[in-house]
Design a protein around this motif. Sequence first.
Motif, PDB file in Angstrom:
ATOM      1  N   ARG A  35       0.748  -1.203   0.039  1.00 26.16           N
ATOM      2  CA  ARG A  35      -0.061   0.057   0.028  1.00 26.16           C
ATOM      3  C   ARG A  35       0.737   1.178   0.100  1.00 26.16           C
ATOM      4  O   ARG A  35       1.935   1.588   0.700  1.00 26.16           O
ATOM      5  CB  ARG A  35      -0.919   0.019   1.227  1.00 26.16           C
ATOM      6  N   GLY A  39      -2.601   5.752  -0.556  1.00 27.65           N
ATOM      7  CA  GLY A  39      -3.811   5.011  -0.183  1.00 27.65           C
ATOM      8  C   GLY A  39      -4.440   3.773  -1.109  1.00 27.65           C
ATOM      9  O   GLY A  39      -5.373   3.291  -1.121  1.00 27.65           O
ATOM     10  N   LEU A 135      -9.974  -2.677   7.371  1.00 26.67           N
ATOM     11  CA  LEU A 135      -9.625  -1.699   6.286  1.00 26.67           C
ATOM     12  C   LEU A 135      -8.571  -2.408   5.271  1.00 26.67           C
ATOM     13  O   LEU A 135      -7.444  -1.894   4.994  1.00 26.67           O
ATOM     14  CB  LEU A 135      -8.999  -0.404   6.801  1.00 26.67           C
ATOM     15  N   THR A 136      -8.862  -3.735   5.138  1.00 26.33           N
ATOM     16  CA  THR A 136      -8.054  -4.592   3.981  1.00 26.33           C
ATOM     17  C   THR A 136      -9.076  -5.347   3.232  1.00 26.33           C
ATOM     18  O   THR A 136     -10.221  -5.572   3.651  1.00 26.33           O
ATOM     19  CB  THR A 136      -7.295  -5.368   4.567  1.00 26.33           C
ATOM     20  N   SER A 157     -12.674   0.118  -2.272  1.00 28.35           N
ATOM     21  CA  SER A 157     -11.450   0.426  -1.900  1.00 28.35           C
ATOM     22  C   SER A 157     -10.586  -0.546  -2.764  1.00 28.35           C
ATOM     23  O   SER A 157     -10.751  -1.446  -3.384  1.00 28.35           O
ATOM     24  CB  SER A 157     -11.428   0.144  -0.707  1.00 28.35           C
ATOM     25  N   TRP A 215      -7.899   4.044   0.016  1.00 33.37           N
ATOM     26  CA  TRP A 215      -8.307   3.982   1.224  1.00 33.37           C
ATOM     27  C   TRP A 215      -8.704   5.075   1.993  1.00 33.37           C
ATOM     28  O   TRP A 215      -9.349   5.342   3.037  1.00 33.37           O
ATOM     29  CB  TRP A 215      -7.239   3.075   2.053  1.00 33.37           C
ATOM     30  N   THR A 218     -12.448   5.632   2.247  1.00 35.36           N
ATOM     31  CA  THR A 218     -12.971   5.034   3.329  1.00 35.36           C
ATOM     32  C   THR A 218     -12.762   5.592   4.731  1.00 35.36           C
ATOM     33  O   THR A 218     -13.745   5.888   5.447  1.00 35.36           O
ATOM     34  CB  THR A 218     -12.441   3.314   3.323  1.00 35.36           C
TER      35      THR A 218
END
Length: 410
Positions: A35, A39, A135-136, A157, A215, A218
């Motif tokens: 990453r 993001g 958050l993956t 995302s 990301w 999000t």
Amino acid sequence: MARNIGDPTAVTNGDLCVGCGVCALAFPKKVSMSRGSNGFEEAHLTAGSELTPDESDQFRRFCPGLGYERPRRTGGPQSTAMWGNVIEAREAWASDRDVRRTGSSGGAITAIAGHLIASGKVEAVLGIAEGSEPLTNEMRVIRSVDACATLSGSRYSPATPFQHLGDLGTGARIAVVGKPCDIAGLRRFLTSHSEDGYPTVVVYLSFFCAGTPSWKGTREVLSRLDVDGRELESLRYRGNGWPGKFSVQLRGGEERSMPYEKSWGQILNKHLHTRCKLCQDGMGSQADIVAADSWETDERGYPLFTESEGRSLLVSRTPVGEQIVQEALALDAISARPADIQSLGNVQPSQRTRREVGAARGLGYRLGGHSVPSWRGVPRWRWLARRPILSIRQFVGAFRRARRERRVSI
Ligand SMILES: Cc1cc2nc3c(=O)[nH]c(=O)nc-3n(C[C@H](O)[C@H](O)[C@H](O)COP(=O)(O)OP(=O)(O)OC[C@H]3O[C@@H](n4cnc5c(N)ncnc54)[C@H](O)[C@@H]3O)c2cc1C
Ligand code: SF4
Ligand code: SF4
């Protein structure tokens, strides 16, 4: 110009890597995915590695960050240059009520995935689902009909679907689900490496795509909901209704949500990847079957997002795709009614506009000093004449954005 770019690090530095992971599949010892500070999930050469001239040539042929090639015509009475190959178009949804409800727009993709496993056509379906860490996203290998439900719903995302596809071994018969760029990259790669011990992809499934938000998008939605990422138990971008809501469950059991119209329309779509702004294939022209939200529209033709029972415009682009759709219908995995591909211009106006002004945007970015992908076989300059005023505005906007982004990155 993108044609000077010959390895994954250069694609990433040129802000064109969509994170499909096909280069990491092709050169596993030389490429890794991680990453970036922007993001997005991006590809890099590992320390001390470089591609040989032959590997660079291969890479240029399959990397979707660098370009797109219009597929061979497969016929079909509804095929057009604008919407690509169309053997048949239908409005469709999963016959199972739960799958229909949890899916993004009626769950047809999940239902077809289940049908492919139940009928023994494939051993496994590969798709993206929420990762084990908050958050993956992660690629899942699904081998049972029940487990297909874990794939349902769109993840707005970054996701890397194909990096580990080689782990499935030689000859495994699989189906894959991915964004149009993921599918284009994998299909191009496997077409020229079918003898090299990779799994056999029986069918490529995709969906219409307006772009991948970073990301950071999000995180911005979470912050508007006053949620700290560390409190998250689970996160859905939509589904559980059509379009459903961006909804989170916190570790303590509390739930918070935001309507799709606001989460996507006001926040996430402000965080799209630059490559997405230059995209000319948001309609999955390289897939066998592709699904799109079949929105109701208002009198001006703009989509309404009022909650209702989900349904997709389901397009079979190849004979393989059409045969699978017909079998799924015959076995009642999906339900459908006829649809006219021309209605796509009304239910997906942004996809049409994006194609019409694509040449102007590309020129603006290029003259602004940004690398741009190549678009082989797309009549972009002809389409530009349909929207002259908008094209000029898009050109100016793209030029300014490219200059601004260049200043930031220098
Ligand atoms: C980034 C993104 C942008 C989109 N933009 C549009 C658009 O402009 N217009 C439109 O009509 N539809 C768009 N969609 C697709 C739409 O939201 C529906 O997914 C699609 O209509 C299929 O619905 P379904 O109910 O049949 O899918 P489901 O049965 O819910 O299955 C969804 C499938 O998509 C896969 N998937 C989810 N997220 C990702 C991801 N990030 N990368 C790769 N695969 C993923 C899942 O693995 C699953 O197999 C987008 C989806 C995404 C993820
Ligand atoms: S192949 Fe995919 S992951 Fe690799 S550089 Fe190109 S877009 Fe990025
Ligand atoms: S908009 Fe195009 S480049 Fe961006 S994720 Fe979707 S298919 Fe890929």
